[in-house]
Design an enzyme around this catalytic site. Structure first.
Site, mmCIF file in Angstrom:
data_model
loop_
_atom_site.group_PDB
_atom_site.id
_atom_site.type_symbol
_atom_site.label_atom_id
_atom_site.label_comp_id
_atom_site.label_asym_id
_atom_site.label_seq_id
_atom_site.Cartn_x
_atom_site.Cartn_y
_atom_site.Cartn_z
ATOM 1 N N ARG A 6 -2.009 -6.234 -8.448
ATOM 2 C CA ARG A 6 -0.889 -7.143 -8.161
ATOM 3 C C ARG A 6 -0.754 -8.225 -9.216
ATOM 4 O O ARG A 6 0.335 -8.600 -9.605
ATOM 5 C CB ARG A 6 -1.110 -7.833 -6.800
ATOM 6 C CG ARG A 6 -0.949 -6.923 -5.634
ATOM 7 C CD ARG A 6 -1.451 -7.575 -4.386
ATOM 8 N NE ARG A 6 -2.878 -7.859 -4.513
ATOM 9 C CZ ARG A 6 -3.677 -8.166 -3.516
ATOM 10 N NH1 ARG A 6 -3.191 -8.279 -2.302
ATOM 11 N NH2 ARG A 6 -4.952 -8.385 -3.698
ATOM 12 N N HIS A 52 0.841 -1.206 0.000
ATOM 13 C CA HIS A 52 0.000 0.000 0.000
ATOM 14 C C HIS A 52 0.874 1.253 0.000
ATOM 15 O O HIS A 52 0.608 2.209 -0.733
ATOM 16 C CB HIS A 52 -0.878 0.058 1.263
ATOM 17 C CG HIS A 52 -1.901 -1.021 1.386
ATOM 18 N ND1 HIS A 52 -2.061 -1.776 2.521
ATOM 19 C CD2 HIS A 52 -2.829 -1.461 0.505
ATOM 20 C CE1 HIS A 52 -3.058 -2.625 2.345
ATOM 21 N NE2 HIS A 52 -3.533 -2.467 1.131
ATOM 22 N N SER A 95 -3.060 -7.749 2.984
ATOM 23 C CA SER A 95 -3.359 -7.605 4.412
ATOM 24 C C SER A 95 -3.845 -8.940 4.978
ATOM 25 O O SER A 95 -3.559 -9.288 6.125
ATOM 26 C CB SER A 95 -4.434 -6.542 4.634
ATOM 27 O OG SER A 95 -3.991 -5.295 4.163
ATOM 28 N N LYS A 98 -18.304 -5.788 8.130
ATOM 29 C CA LYS A 98 -17.139 -6.643 8.388
ATOM 30 C C LYS A 98 -16.621 -6.405 9.801
ATOM 31 O O LYS A 98 -16.809 -5.327 10.347
ATOM 32 C CB LYS A 98 -16.014 -6.256 7.428
ATOM 33 C CG LYS A 98 -15.941 -7.036 6.145
ATOM 34 C CD LYS A 98 -14.576 -6.755 5.543
ATOM 35 C CE LYS A 98 -14.459 -7.113 4.079
ATOM 36 N NZ LYS A 98 -13.185 -6.643 3.518
HETATM 37 O O1 PNS Z 1 -8.772 -2.809 0.436
HETATM 38 P P1 PNS Z 1 -9.986 -3.317 -0.265
HETATM 39 O O2 PNS Z 1 -10.855 -4.087 0.717
HETATM 40 O O3 PNS Z 1 -9.663 -4.105 -1.496
HETATM 41 O O4 PNS Z 1 -10.835 -2.016 -0.756
HETATM 42 C C1 PNS Z 1 -12.087 -2.148 -1.367
HETATM 43 C C2 PNS Z 1 -12.794 -0.789 -1.503
HETATM 44 C C3 PNS Z 1 -12.813 -0.044 -0.181
HETATM 45 C C4 PNS Z 1 -12.062 0.044 -2.522
HETATM 46 C C5 PNS Z 1 -14.229 -1.052 -2.017
HETATM 47 O O5 PNS Z 1 -14.804 -2.083 -1.271
HETATM 48 C C6 PNS Z 1 -15.133 0.166 -1.935
HETATM 49 O O6 PNS Z 1 -14.930 1.124 -2.635
HETATM 50 N N1 PNS Z 1 -16.151 0.088 -1.045
HETATM 51 C C7 PNS Z 1 -17.105 1.158 -0.829
HETATM 52 C C8 PNS Z 1 -18.484 0.781 -1.400
HETATM 53 C C9 PNS Z 1 -18.475 0.995 -2.897
HETATM 54 O O7 PNS Z 1 -18.485 2.108 -3.374
HETATM 55 N N2 PNS Z 1 -18.350 -0.116 -3.656
HETATM 56 C C10 PNS Z 1 -18.106 -0.046 -5.077
HETATM 57 C C11 PNS Z 1 -19.334 -0.238 -5.882
HETATM 58 S S1 PNS Z 1 -18.889 -1.388 -7.133
#
Ligand code: PNS
Length: 164
Positions: free
Chosen positions: A90, A17, A128, A41
């Site tokens: 990745r 990150h 993570s 979560k």
């Molecule tokens: O670190 P992560 O868990 O891969 O991050 C995922 C994240 C936070 C980018 C994603 O889950 C997100 O944007 N969540 C907020 C809800 C949302 O807007 N979802 C996208 C609609 S497709």
């Protein structure tokens, strides 16, 4: 003026990150690290703990700030006047989900583009989830995450094991 969001769970923040944050921060005027506060979560670290750790590890990056958000990323982008989302890729396995998310976000908010940075090869395997797994079994995580974060992860994992 380009303001970008680097969103994620950051539970915990890894060197992968940090690598993306450093590189993205050189490409935009302002980079907001957006930490998802996901009620659904149960993360290892609370939202306050994750924000505090991220502020600490990004302190030396002058155009990087850290904020939590809940709900849709597009709403957070609108609120903060951001037009770019940064995500790290990745491996090809990340691509399908990332593409779906980027397209959905752009459909909901056409002014918002997603910029993908390929993860530096040395961190291509890192997540993570695997850091939490190694730490749970008391393995050495010092090569994956910053020292202070590693100490906090070990403390949390000890608490977790002690309550079992
Ligand atoms: O670190 P992560 O868990 O891969 O991050 C995922 C994240 C936070 C980018 C994603 O889950 C997100 O944007 N969540 C907020 C809800 C949302 O807007 N979802 C996208 C609609 S497709």
């Amino acid at each position: 003026m380009i303001r970008a969001i680097y969103p994620g769970s950051f539970d915990p923040v890894t060197f992968g990150h940090l690598d993306i944050m450093k590189r993205a921060s050189r490409m935009v005027d302002e980079l907001i690290v957006g930490v998802l506060n996901n009620g659904g979560k149960t993360p290892l670290f609370t939202i306050e703990e994750r924000v505090a750790m991220l502020k600490d590890v990004t302190a030396e990056l002058p155009n990087v700030s850290v904020q939590s958000f809940s709900g849709l990323l597009v709403d957070f982008a609108r609120q903060t006047d951001s037009t770019v989302v940064v995500r790290g890729l990745r491996a090809i396995s990340d691509f399908e989900y990332e593409l779906q998310m980027a397209q959905t976000n752009r459909k909901m908010y056409p002014a918002l583009d997603t910029m993908f940075l390929t993860t530096s090869l040395e961190y291509a395997y890192l997540s993570s989830t695997t850091v939490r797994e190694v730490a749970y079994f008391d393995g050495d995580i010092s090569q994956f995450i910053p020292e202070k974060v590693a100490e906090a992860v070990h403390r949390k994992m000890k608490e977790k094991r002690d309550t079992l």
